[in-house]
Design a protein around this motif. Sequence first.
Motif, PDB file in Angstrom:
ATOM      1  N   PHE A 278       8.676  -4.161  -9.510  1.00 14.47           N
ATOM      2  CA  PHE A 278       8.570  -5.004  -8.783  1.00 14.47           C
ATOM      3  C   PHE A 278       8.142  -4.276  -7.437  1.00 14.47           C
ATOM      4  O   PHE A 278       9.118  -4.230  -6.494  1.00 14.47           O
ATOM      5  CB  PHE A 278       9.746  -5.822  -8.495  1.00 14.47           C
ATOM      6  N   PRO A 279       6.761  -3.902  -7.303  1.00 20.16           N
ATOM      7  CA  PRO A 279       6.600  -2.937  -6.269  1.00 20.16           C
ATOM      8  C   PRO A 279       6.625  -3.587  -4.772  1.00 20.16           C
ATOM      9  O   PRO A 279       6.833  -3.078  -3.994  1.00 20.16           O
ATOM     10  CB  PRO A 279       4.867  -2.644  -6.406  1.00 20.16           C
ATOM     11  N   ALA A 346      -2.875  -2.620  -2.206  1.00 17.99           N
ATOM     12  CA  ALA A 346      -3.147  -1.520  -3.151  1.00 17.99           C
ATOM     13  C   ALA A 346      -1.617  -0.797  -3.427  1.00 17.99           C
ATOM     14  O   ALA A 346      -0.807  -1.253  -2.426  1.00 17.99           O
ATOM     15  CB  ALA A 346      -3.977  -0.628  -2.748  1.00 17.99           C
ATOM     16  N   TYR A 347      -1.398   0.093  -4.268  1.00 21.13           N
ATOM     17  CA  TYR A 347      -0.335   0.888  -4.422  1.00 21.13           C
ATOM     18  C   TYR A 347      -0.630   2.277  -4.326  1.00 21.13           C
ATOM     19  O   TYR A 347      -1.703   2.790  -4.551  1.00 21.13           O
ATOM     20  CB  TYR A 347       0.096   0.737  -5.996  1.00 21.13           C
ATOM     21  N   GLY A 351       0.321  10.167  -4.414  1.00 21.58           N
ATOM     22  CA  GLY A 351      -0.401  10.427  -3.538  1.00 21.58           C
ATOM     23  C   GLY A 351      -1.943   9.692  -3.828  1.00 21.58           C
ATOM     24  O   GLY A 351      -3.050   9.926  -2.934  1.00 21.58           O
ATOM     25  N   ARG A 352      -2.008   8.957  -5.126  1.00 26.72           N
ATOM     26  CA  ARG A 352      -3.316   8.248  -5.304  1.00 26.72           C
ATOM     27  C   ARG A 352      -3.222   6.691  -5.010  1.00 26.72           C
ATOM     28  O   ARG A 352      -2.039   6.224  -5.250  1.00 26.72           O
ATOM     29  CB  ARG A 352      -3.791   8.449  -6.661  1.00 26.72           C
ATOM     30  N   GLU A 353      -4.304   6.079  -4.399  1.00 24.98           N
ATOM     31  CA  GLU A 353      -4.282   4.538  -4.103  1.00 24.98           C
ATOM     32  C   GLU A 353      -4.927   3.855  -5.482  1.00 24.98           C
ATOM     33  O   GLU A 353      -5.981   4.151  -5.953  1.00 24.98           O
ATOM     34  CB  GLU A 353      -5.010   4.634  -2.865  1.00 24.98           C
ATOM     35  N   VAL A 370       0.755  -0.706  -0.508  1.00 28.18           N
ATOM     36  CA  VAL A 370       0.173  -0.646   0.794  1.00 28.18           C
ATOM     37  C   VAL A 370       0.037  -2.129   1.227  1.00 28.18           C
ATOM     38  O   VAL A 370      -0.905  -2.818   0.739  1.00 28.18           O
ATOM     39  CB  VAL A 370      -1.071   0.082   0.483  1.00 28.18           C
ATOM     40  N   PHE A 371       0.582  -2.619   2.371  1.00 26.48           N
ATOM     41  CA  PHE A 371       0.395  -3.780   3.057  1.00 26.48           C
ATOM     42  C   PHE A 371      -0.581  -4.031   4.045  1.00 26.48           C
ATOM     43  O   PHE A 371      -0.998  -3.196   4.744  1.00 26.48           O
ATOM     44  CB  PHE A 371       1.909  -4.160   3.614  1.00 26.48           C
ATOM     45  N   GLU A 372      -1.140  -5.303   3.803  1.00 23.05           N
ATOM     46  CA  GLU A 372      -1.968  -5.890   4.967  1.00 23.05           C
ATOM     47  C   GLU A 372      -1.215  -6.939   5.439  1.00 23.05           C
ATOM     48  O   GLU A 372      -0.592  -7.928   5.004  1.00 23.05           O
ATOM     49  CB  GLU A 372      -3.208  -6.371   4.285  1.00 23.05           C
TER      50      GLU A 372
END
Length: 436
Positions: A278-279, A346-347, A351-353, A370-372
């Motif tokens: 559950f990211p 995104a996740y 090190g990779r998006e 990766v939040f907005e």
Amino acid sequence: MPAIVVVGMQWGDEAKGKIVDVLSRHMDVCVRYNGGPNAGHKVVFDEQTHVHHVIPAGIHNPGTLCLVCDGLVIDPKELSVEIDGLRKRGVRLDNLHISQSAHVIMPWHKMVERAEETKLAEGKIGTTLRGIGPCYADKARRWSAVRMGDLVNLDVLRTKVPPILQHYNAMLACVYGAEPLELDAVLAECETYAKELAPYIGDTQALLQDAVDAGKRTVFEGSQGTMLDLDQGTFPFVSSSHPIAGGACLGTGVGPRDINEVIGVVKAYTSRVGEGPFPTELHGDAASNLREKGREYGSTTGRPRRVGWLDAPCLSFAARVNSVSAITLQSVDVLSDFPTVKICRAYRINGREYTRLPSDRSLLNQAEPVFEEFEGWTGDITGAKSMADLPASLHSYVATVEKVVSAPVAIVSVGPGRDQTILTDAGKKLLPFLSV
């Protein structure tokens, strides 16, 4: 006339029951196509809350034919309790029909599942312990499966049950050290519920195909959600059936060309019950505040749900898998008075998006969201009647979600009740019968 699939876009608990109930008031047929008593579809009207586990949410509309189709697994005892509860509330059930091909959850299924989950300990799936998985496993095994048509044919039942019970008793004793089940007691229980359920059991495929051929308005009610689909979800932490829109064909016998629209149901934030990745999950006070405000406790189990922010990679994946025509955005009222709200765009993994859901679902255990951030909205919006009544920041949030799923938002829900349902301009075009 339209045939519409209503499908959950997350890990379930998106408020599909409400949307199916709203649509069913204008539909001729309401169809459950997957899952079983692990579902908890909530319908709220006239200051009463109804929770449906197997019976379609459209049952409250006497003119709607309600079908429990082949793709479900059914616990006869729990279904009898559900039927009795509806009767006591004055709900008519002469429009309810149950497939003779749906599979039966037998007493040994629940015993084995409980024993398996206990043995797995920290590696458990986190099931509802209702025997769903073992019943679907027997469906695939075939020889050890019991269907609803078998349940009401006592001669068949008395022939089928003894060798299956012998198999399971050996497993319970040798693998799990559990007490065996008594054949006479199992048969007696089955016969009791067979008498109660027999009037409802028949050929739902014929009823449904005739309705579709006649152009009847039909809504297909999925349970659980896309991320719990056996093939498409976060395996192995998934359900044992196919909640996705394609499951409506598998679980009913209706062909894909007979489906006109797919409505994805999205909660304005995310929740899930049970184990698994559950990211965007929140923890501590932030989780407690959102859980309490959203009353995030399982309708079926009562377990506190895990909660977090909206997950764009999951939603865009679900939109593609289900070929959604439009979505509904639920529980936006729960996010009122949050200074900011977030969407994971995104996740970041090793090190990779990733902007797409990785096919190796185990990578989600390492995913950093990766939040907005977006401006929140304030005030009580539960009485809003149109999009014009909603704050500008919420309009912006709705527009962002539309971009994520590449589909319009047709309905915005500002509360659990029927009358807390706002039809957007896109919704008026797609679902014109709701604006009449």
